[in-house]
Motif scaffolding. Structure first.
Motif, PDB file in Angstrom:
ATOM      1  N   ASP A   1       1.030  -1.158   0.027  1.00  0.00           N
ATOM      2  CA  ASP A   1      -0.023   0.020   0.065  1.00  0.00           C
ATOM      3  C   ASP A   1       0.840   1.186  -0.148  1.00  0.00           C
ATOM      4  O   ASP A   1       1.617   1.226   0.896  1.00  0.00           O
ATOM      5  CB  ASP A   1      -0.927  -0.069   1.365  1.00  0.00           C
TER       6      ASP A   1
ATOM      7  N   GLU B   1      -6.489   4.864   9.021  1.00  0.00           N
ATOM      8  CA  GLU B   1      -6.615   5.201   8.031  1.00  0.00           C
ATOM      9  C   GLU B   1      -6.124   6.693   7.556  1.00  0.00           C
ATOM     10  O   GLU B   1      -6.184   7.442   6.480  1.00  0.00           O
ATOM     11  CB  GLU B   1      -8.172   5.368   7.732  1.00  0.00           C
TER      12      GLU B   1
ATOM     13  N   ARG C   1      -8.428  -1.534  -4.559  1.00  0.00           N
ATOM     14  CA  ARG C   1      -9.614  -1.930  -3.433  1.00  0.00           C
ATOM     15  C   ARG C   1     -10.203  -3.230  -3.882  1.00  0.00           C
ATOM     16  O   ARG C   1     -10.263  -4.121  -3.223  1.00  0.00           O
ATOM     17  CB  ARG C   1     -10.582  -0.679  -3.339  1.00  0.00           C
ATOM     18  N   THR C   2     -10.572  -3.211  -5.045  1.00  0.00           N
ATOM     19  CA  THR C   2     -11.181  -4.277  -5.597  1.00  0.00           C
ATOM     20  C   THR C   2     -10.396  -5.443  -5.452  1.00  0.00           C
ATOM     21  O   THR C   2     -10.792  -6.665  -4.768  1.00  0.00           O
ATOM     22  CB  THR C   2     -11.421  -4.330  -7.357  1.00  0.00           C
TER      23      THR C   2
ATOM     24  N   HIS D   1      -7.737  -5.771  -3.665  1.00  0.00           N
ATOM     25  CA  HIS D   1      -7.262  -6.085  -2.070  1.00  0.00           C
ATOM     26  C   HIS D   1      -8.250  -6.353  -1.049  1.00  0.00           C
ATOM     27  O   HIS D   1      -8.213  -7.245  -0.011  1.00  0.00           O
ATOM     28  CB  HIS D   1      -6.355  -4.654  -1.467  1.00  0.00           C
ATOM     29  N   THR D   2      -9.571  -6.168  -1.399  1.00  0.00           N
ATOM     30  CA  THR D   2     -10.736  -6.469  -0.696  1.00  0.00           C
ATOM     31  C   THR D   2     -10.976  -8.003  -0.803  1.00  0.00           C
ATOM     32  O   THR D   2     -11.615  -8.677  -0.004  1.00  0.00           O
ATOM     33  CB  THR D   2     -11.968  -5.683  -0.862  1.00  0.00           C
ATOM     34  N   ASP D   3     -10.581  -8.659  -1.937  1.00  0.00           N
ATOM     35  CA  ASP D   3     -10.897  -9.806  -2.403  1.00  0.00           C
ATOM     36  C   ASP D   3      -9.677 -10.591  -2.973  1.00  0.00           C
ATOM     37  O   ASP D   3      -9.881 -11.317  -3.970  1.00  0.00           O
ATOM     38  CB  ASP D   3     -11.998  -9.831  -3.374  1.00  0.00           C
ATOM     39  N   GLU D   4      -8.449 -10.491  -2.286  1.00  0.00           N
ATOM     40  CA  GLU D   4      -7.446 -11.108  -2.722  1.00  0.00           C
ATOM     41  C   GLU D   4      -7.342 -12.675  -2.461  1.00  0.00           C
ATOM     42  O   GLU D   4      -7.571 -13.211  -1.293  1.00  0.00           O
ATOM     43  CB  GLU D   4      -6.027 -10.773  -1.680  1.00  0.00           C
TER      44      GLU D   4
ATOM     45  N   ASN E   1      -9.161 -17.598   1.079  1.00  0.00           N
ATOM     46  CA  ASN E   1      -9.934 -16.908   0.041  1.00  0.00           C
ATOM     47  C   ASN E   1      -9.890 -17.767  -1.386  1.00  0.00           C
ATOM     48  O   ASN E   1      -9.485 -17.013  -2.285  1.00  0.00           O
ATOM     49  CB  ASN E   1      -9.955 -15.540   0.120  1.00  0.00           C
TER      50      ASN E   1
END
Lengths: 572, 502
Positions: free
Chosen positions: A210, A238, B83-84, B86-89, B95
């Protein structure tokens, strides 16, 4: 806001005002031409009078020096003119006039931390390499400026690096009390960082992360700041952005809060490197709010910042049509070593709120408060911030943990837009994953920090401070006695005759000639000549040797003054 | 939150830097080299008004400056894909139905080797000098090591000098610094497209420098020997066009081995490009960040540093880093090699903003010094693994009848999916990209590389077998369902895609 400077190295805020106007491109070279003419005349005068002075050996030395200085000034003027003409040529591109950055060369010294060098006087050195400063056919104008501001430092830096003091190996080498670096706890840090828990080399650290910082580190930073800043409610990870150093944080904030040519207010004396940082990439101007050393009834503390002064400066600048976007404060202060009280802090923040100004709060010395009777108040500790969306806090480990080589700085801001915009720069100011892990382990280890590190660090700071201040007292040198930071702000006005920045520069050079590096008031944009900053966060032995040299220089200087005074009396 | 204007606007003709040559609307996506996507419907204004970012868009933010608004937009648009993903890696255990990332150019094949090497005791030295302010060019011991390392691996005819080395925290910073010190605001660099899109952001953020694309064709015409071939003629044309539009071009960026094409320039080609640059007094920045990732033995790689008698050594600047060749993108180590001391010094002046930790500098020096490990252990193993992964993916693509380009270097294959687009538009390309993502596999689409033909994708194969197999299965699923939509199926055309539609 209209003080006179003795040389061309005006603080940024001053020249900028004049030069940004459309006529600036022409008036400035004109002014400089005039100055050049005067200098040449003066130079010739000196040559003429040379014979009359030759019988005095000391006078001759001084004369040589003076001639050298004149030459230096001449060369410098010419090179600045060339720079001006060059930048004028590109003015059509809608560029900011680029010459204000020329000031940076003169002023960036305090930025020694930044430049790692203790070069008190760039102009002379610049001249040794005049071609490099303006005849590069390969660099852009801004590249030339950037390079020039650095090159002089580089030279001194190399000299220093190649000739560092060592008690056995090089007892005649340079001692550097110019850079604000905490060298008191390298033993503790080395030991702590050598422990195996800080070593971790897994996939996650070797991959892209990140860009606002590894989540684990941002969480730890939030916990750390919550605890040490005494924040009423838990800080939010954050709102944390991690970059490679506080200069980077400041630079990115200047980029995202200001457009080119806009300005930030800041009280002086002030950590000079910020001038460099705001200029370098972002072309943001610092408007200096000059504080007085003298105490008056209205102003009992020396160098006291008041809302009145802020308002007045803001008003003056606004009248010129310049847009001020924020206020920069350093707390504990650099170079004054003082902390702001909770109430004054609140006043400044309220002032900023009234005018919709951002506040950039640099708290990089927050754990370096060694006087137990003093309480540091972080802005984050306030129950309710006047304008949380415009309050941005900077902290790093360079000073408080003495690991400037780690390259780590933190931004805490409630403003998500600012955090996102600064994160865009994450790629360009990123910190190695391995280092992020080490920092996380370090900040996590409260037991060691509170039980071992801080008590030792502060007691060593206290001892070093006590030593230095005793010496200063014995020498009868006035200084500001405050209980935080790594330095004392001392007043050497009595050693200057006349009391000008030029004499200040010469004195600084004299320290250097005696292998002692100090930084002078000019680099902190102090409006009064004669102030110096001495860093005392060094090992006792070096400190002792340094103070011996310091004493010798002052003796030399006094001797010169005695010779000089009858001389000038004679002339009259 | 502010929304970005939807329509592009052109700069007034008087703005010399406005460079209609490219619109930034497309470049970041993969751009961040990890954040492999961006929202397809977001359009960025063409950057206009040299030196005056305020003209670019009116920020709806009361907190940020105008340029701050633009800068934030870079983050937000990248965040989207980030985000897409990393929220669903994807995780084998936690997972298994998460997203597989074949979009980010990272070498995930050798973490075992690297972790064990970096954990050895010689790496763990902590000493005071490493904890204090460094020389901003990089610690001397590291610059010496870099010079030796590059001399050896770039086959430089004479030993390279430590004085010409500047060390900083990655090639991104290097692009940024070079743009700043070589160009004025609004000036430009030439770059053959498709190219690694993140460079757009690197040179823009601080430097406010533009890229002028030298668009390359997939079709092999004239004297070309391969698709997307860069020729001096194309360089001349692009430069001429830029000049006629009033854009001042200061340099040329070359990526060798190429990302995303995987091309390797021959010594002859390289020399031609360098001569072209010399004729026009252009700086050449050669990004050689994949130089040790040439896994096909038959592919001969030639660094510019190996050339006898560079045409214009004072204007030739070489970049290298450990991100790719040593699979450590998170370590943040990059280096510049230039004989031009003005440039080296100017870049070094900016290094206090782009410095890397002394401890990491020490580790890098130890790593680069360890030739035995590099030559006996790391490189052979890395190349073998890359080759195996490549062979697998190439086989899969062949079986699917999908044309692609790959020349035995890099971590990726440049895949021609044009026949899967019902219409040759970037909108369709984005829809296909979205379909991949919906099917839990992340690729980068050609638009993010500024490819002018819709339908090309970059597929990264340098991942562990189980992830790669699963990723390819998902790719197959998408294309299997999708290929029926295509009007006319094409025969398998490996290595030599033909341009079917324009």
């Amino acid at each position: 806001m209209s003080h006179q400077s003795d040389t061309l190295h005006l603080p940024c805020g001053q020249t900028r005002g004049q030069s940004l106007g459309s006529q600036g491109t022409h008036t400035r070279p004109l002014e400089m031409m005039l100055h050049l003419q005067q200098t040449i005349e003066k130079h010739i005068m000196q040559l003429v009078t040379r014979h009359q002075q030759q019988d005095l050996v000391l006078g001759d030395q001084r004369h040589h020096q003076a001639t050298g200085e004149q030459e230096a000034l001449l060369g410098n003027l010419v090179s600045q003119l060339v720079g001006l003409l060059q930048s004028g040529a590109t003015g059509g591109l809608g560029l900011q006039p680029s010459y204000p950055a020329l000031d940076v060369r003169g002023d960036v010294g305090g930025g020694q931390e930044a430049q790692s060098s203790g070069q008190p006087d760039q102009p002379v050195h610049q001249l040794k390499d005049p071609e490099a400063t303006f005849v590069s056919q390969h660099l852009s104008n801004r590249g030339i400026e950037i390079s020039a501001s650095y090159q002089a430092n580089l030279q001194d830096y190399r000299i220093y690096q190649g000739d560092k003091y060592h008690e056995d190996k090089n007892p005649l080498g340079f001692i550097n009390l110019g850079i604000s670096e905490n060298k008191l706890c390298l033993d503790l840090m080395t030991e702590r960082l050598s422990q195996s828990d800080t070593n971790f080399t897994e996939d996650v650290l070797l991959q892209y992360s990140d860009w606002s910082g590894q989540p684990f580190l941002r969480e730890e930073v939030a916990r750390f700041l919550t605890y040490y800043c005494k924040v009423p409610a838990q800080l939010d990870p954050e709102n944390v952005v991690v970059l490679n150093g506080c200069s980077s944080i400041f630079s990115t904030l200047a980029m995202v809060l200001c457009d080119p040519g806009e300005a930030l207010l800041t009280p002086t004396p002030f950590y000079g490197s910020f001038v460099f940082s705001s200029q370098l990439y972002s072309k943001v101007e610092l408007i200096l709010v000059h504080l007085d050393s003298e105490s008056t009834d209205a102003n009992p503390d020396p160098f006291k910042l008041t809302v009145d002064k802020l308002e007045q400066a803001l008003l003056e600048v606004t009248l010129t049509g310049k847009k001020v976007r924020g206020l920069v404060l350093i707390n504990p202060q650099n170079p004054l070593g003082d902390v702001y009280s909770r109430d004054t802090l609140k006043e400044y923040l309220e002032f900023a709120k009234r005018y919709n100004l951002h506040v950039i709060m640099d708290e990089i010395y927050m754990l370096s408060v060694f006087d137990e009777s003093i309480t540091f108040h972080s802005v984050l500790s306030m129950e309710s911030l006047p304008d949380p969306n415009r309050t941005h806090v900077i902290w790093g480990t360079s000073k408080d943990f003495g690991i400037s080589g780690f390259r780590f700085g933190v931004l805490y801001t409630h403003n998500k837009e600012v955090a996102s915009a600064v994160s865009s720069f994450g790629y360009l100011h990123s910190v190695s994953g391995i280092i992020q892990y080490k920092l996380c382990r370090l900040l996590q280890d409260r037991e060691w920090i509170d039980g071992v590190y801080l008590p030792t660090y502060r007691s060593r700071l206290r001892r070093a401070h006590r030593y230095i201040t005793r010496k200063l007292k014995a020498l009868g040198i006035p200084f500001l006695n405050h209980g935080s930071g790594l330095y004392v702000w001392i007043n050497l006005k009595v050693c200057l005759d006349p009391c000008t920045f030029e004499e200040e520069r010469l004195l600084c050079r004299r320290f250097l000639d005696n292998k002692l590096i100090l930084s002078r008031g000019k680099t902190y944009m102090c409006k009064e000549p004669g102030w110096f900053r001495i860093v005392f966060a060094d090992r006792p032995l070096r400190l002792k040797q340094a103070m011996y040299r310091f004493y010798q220089v002052l003796e030399e200087q006094k001797w010169d003054l005695r010779v000089k005074q009858p001389e000038s009396a004679q002339k009259e | 939150m502010f929304t970005l204007p939807q329509k592009e606007s052109r700069a007034p003709a008087t703005c010399p830097g406005s460079a209609s040559t490219q619109d930034l609307d497309s470049n970041y996506g993969d751009g961040l080299e990890r954040e492999c996507s961006r929202k397809p419907d977001r359009k960025m204004l063409e950057f206009c008004g040299a030196g005056d970012p305020t003209a670019m868009l009116s920020s709806g933010s009361s907190y940020l400056s105008s340029r701050g608004g633009v800068i934030k937009w870079f983050w937000d648009s990248a965040e989207e894909g980030y985000r897409t993903y990393h929220t669903d890696e994807y995780d084998e255990d936690k997972n298994p139905s998460g997203i597989i990332n074949l979009g980010t150019s990272e070498n995930k094949l050798c973490f075992d080797l690297l972790s064990s090497r970096l954990s050895q005791s010689d790496m763990l030295r902590v000493e005071p000098s490493l904890l204090q302010y460094p020389d901003w060019r990089g610690h001397r011991f590291l610059r010496e090591e870099v010079a030796r390392f590059l001399s050896f691996y770039c086959k430089s005819p004479t030993p390279l000098k430590p004085e010409n080395v500047v060390v900083l925290n990655g090639c991104a910073s290097l692009f940024s610094a070079l743009a700043t010190v070589l160009c004025e605001v609004g000036e430009a660099f030439l770059i053959p497209a498709p190219y690694y899109g993140a460079i757009t952001q690197h040179v823009y953020l601080y430097g406010n420098v533009r890229l002028v694309c030298v668009y390359l064709d997939s079709e092999v015409t004239g004297l070309d020997t391969r698709p997307f071939q860069l020729t001096v003629e194309r360089l001349e044309m692009a430069l001429q066009r830029a000049n006629s539009e009033g854009v001042k071009v200061k340099g040329l960026i070359l990526i060798n081995p190429h990302n995303p094409l995987g091309d390797i320039y021959s010594p002859g080609e390289l020399r031609n490009y360098l001569e072209f640059a010399k004729r026009h007094e252009l700086h050449v920045m050669v990004d050689e960040v994949y130089m040790l990732s040439v896994f096909e033995k038959s592919a001969a790689y030639c660094s510019v540093l190996s050339l006898e008698g560079l045409p214009d050594p004072q204007r030739t600047h070489v970049m290298w880093a450990t991100s790719k060749d040593f699979g450590m993108s998170g370590l943040r180590f990059g280096t510049l090699y230039t004989e031009n001391q003005d440039v080296a010094t100017a870049v070094a002046s900016l290094c206090r903003y782009h410095g890397l930790s002394g401890l990491v500098q020490y580790q890098m020096a130890q790593l680069l010094r360890d030739r035995d490990w590099i030559n006996q252990v790391y490189l052979p193993e890395n190349h073998a693994r890359l080759k195996a992964a490549h062979t697998y993916v190439a086989g899969e693509l062949q079986a699917l009848g999908i044309p692609f380009l790959s020349h035995g270097a890099g971590f990726f294959i440049w895949v021609d999916l044009r026949k899967f687009l019902p219409e040759a538009t970037f909108k369709e390309e984005m829809l296909l990209w979205r379909r991949f993502l919906d099917n839990k596999v992340l690729l980068s689409c050609g638009k993010t590389f500024e490819c002018k033909e819709p339908g090309w994708f970059r597929l990264v194969f340098s991942d562990k077998a189980h992830r790669l197999c699963l990723g390819m299965r998902r790719v197959r699923q998408v294309l299997g369902g999708k290929s029926q939509v295509a009007e006319e199926p094409h025969s398998c055309q490996t290595q030599e895609p033909r341009s079917q539609r324009r």
